[in-house]
Design an enzyme around this catalytic site. Structure first.
Site, PDB file in Angstrom:
ATOM      1  N   GLY A 275       0.809  -1.201   0.000  1.00 11.27           N
ATOM      2  CA  GLY A 275       0.000   0.000   0.000  1.00 11.27           C
ATOM      3  C   GLY A 275       0.847   1.257   0.000  1.00 11.27           C
ATOM      4  O   GLY A 275       0.471   2.272  -0.598  1.00 11.27           O
ATOM      5  N   GLU A 397      -1.587   5.018   5.338  1.00 16.30           N
ATOM      6  CA  GLU A 397      -0.715   3.859   5.082  1.00 16.30           C
ATOM      7  C   GLU A 397       0.529   3.895   5.987  1.00 16.30           C
ATOM      8  O   GLU A 397       1.599   3.424   5.634  1.00 16.30           O
ATOM      9  CB  GLU A 397      -0.273   3.791   3.607  1.00 16.30           C
ATOM     10  CG  GLU A 397      -1.396   3.879   2.591  1.00 16.30           C
ATOM     11  CD  GLU A 397      -2.255   2.629   2.539  1.00 16.30           C
ATOM     12  OE1 GLU A 397      -2.473   2.027   3.603  1.00 16.30           O
ATOM     13  OE2 GLU A 397      -2.717   2.258   1.449  1.00 16.30           O
TER      14      GLU A 397
END
Length: 415
Positions: A275, A397
């Site tokens: 991610g 993230e």
């Protein structure tokens, strides 16, 4: 459209791994530039072109409307999925595209030039598909991967809680056994797609305190006890809804655990490694578009009787923007390759790429807005939307402060 697999050299801060097993230097594929297709194979160039064409035709004309009216463009995303962008790095046996992490990165870089917010959600959806594909049992893969690959069903990643952001290992959402079921209680915050998506990967506590007591549980929308908070108002990322996910005596089968019980924190972190590369790639696409927009603007806009492009200050600004862009691209593609190759420093390299690229690309877009003068502050000009959409990339993230902690811990660990 599947690319030939090309081994790429991976650069690490640790010279011990400069000749790591199975990492074969190939100079032609190390070279990148302001041109995003530089250094890619012919197949990868075609992937990039396909994604960029889609971004320009299907996304860019609508990005301002999606932002202004907070539209979640599901049908457009399903069109993207028809090109193979719904489960890019999931295996092919159940409908995934079976591409590499680098292929995914260049895809998100291209798509984000059309709309960062929408592309960022697609990247999160892909992360969820990969987690199910990699760690889920065969029956879960068979059920969900085809639907996620087509984006007929949409997925959300649920880790953050109101009291557990960066300290994810301290999360409080619980899943207690009751016969063959789990009873989930707790809440998740800032969930992309929350309320509008179909499947939620919930990180919850099934065992002891700390990371080892966390499991990953799949919860379908419509399950009794699953509800959602109000739609959040945000400065960017407005084409995707963000809500709290609330679990109140939410009963799901134990068979909905992804991977093994107690493996959830590890699965969540492995998902985030990819991610981080993906979200950095979205920042990169915004920076690329902003650089190009600025170059066009400077050639046309005149002050004091000559184009802004003729002023040395404008030229120097563009030079610095381009340099940061190429450095960011190198770090992102290096990290994507490290992740694909399971390089010994892949976690650190992904963190470095996320830290550097999200900050450098934000600076690029911010400079682009400055070069536009007052026009850059108007919503008629795309650069302000790129700026608003990528600002959150320094937070999600894993915040960039946490990225520094991850990097420093690796560098300073005992030999």
């Amino acid at each position: 459209m599947l690319p030939c697999f090309v081994r790429r050299a991976v650069f690490s801060f640790n010279p011990r791994y400069s000749h790591a097993k199975n990492v074969i230097p190939n100079i032609r594929h190390l070279v990148t530039s302001v041109d995003p297709s530089s250094g890619l194979t012919e197949e990868q160039q075609q992937i990039y072109k396909t994604a960029l064409d889609f971004a320009h035709l299907e996304m860019r004309p609508h990005m301002a409307e999606w932002d202004e009216n907070e539209i979640f463009p599901v049908e457009t995303m399903r069109k993207a999925a028809s090109l193979g962008f719904g489960a890019i790095y999931a295996r092919e046996d159940y409908g995934g595209t079976g591409l590499s992490r680098l292929d995914a990165s260049i895809t998100f870089e291209a798509l984000s030039q059309g709309c960062v917010s929408t592309t960022a959600y697609i990247s999160i959806h892909n992360m969820c598909a990969w987690m199910i594909d990699t760690f889920g049992r065969e029956d879960l893969r068979k059920t969900w991967i085809p639907q996620l690959a087509s984006m007929e069903k949409l997925a959300s990643y649920c880790l953050t809680e109101p009291g557990a952001g960066s300290d994810a290992g301290s999360l409080n959402t619980t899943a207690k056994k009751s016969g063959n079921d789990l009873i989930l209680n707790g809440s998740k915050a800032f969930i992309s797609g929350g309320g509008d998506t179909d499947v939620y990967l919930i990180m919850c506590r099934t065992g002891e305190p700390g990371p080892k007591g966390i499991s990953c549980v799949l919860v379908e929308k419509g399950t009794p006890g699953l509800s959602f908070g109000k739609k959040e108002k945000k400065i960017g990322w407005n084409s995707q809804p963000t809500r709290a996910v609330i679990l109140e005596d939410c009963r799901v089968p134990i068979s909905n655990i992804i991977g093994k019980e107690g493996q959830g924190f590890s699965i969540a972190m492995k998902g985030l490694n990819g991610g981080r590369v993906n979200i950095a790639s979205c920042s990169l696409g915004a920076a690329q578009a902003s650089l190009e927009i600025s170059a066009d603007h400077l050639k046309v806009r005149k002050q004091f009787g000559k184009p802004l492009a003729d002023f040395q200050h404008s030229q120097f600004q563009m030079a610095r923007m381009a340099t940061k862009l190429v450095a960011s691209r190198m770090m992102i593609r290096n990290a994507a390759t490290a992740l694909e190759e399971s390089h010994p420093n892949d976690v650190t390299l992904c963190s470095m790429a996320k830290l550097y690229a999200t900050e450098a690309c934000f600076e690029i877009v911010n400079t682009a807005l400055q070069l536009h003068g007052g026009y850059g502050y108007l919503k008629d000009y795309a650069v302000q939307q790129y700026l608003r959409d990528i600002r959150v990339h320094l937070i999600l993230e894993g915040t960039n402060e946490v990225m520094q902690m991850v990097i420093a811990k690796d560098i300073l660990k005992s030999k």
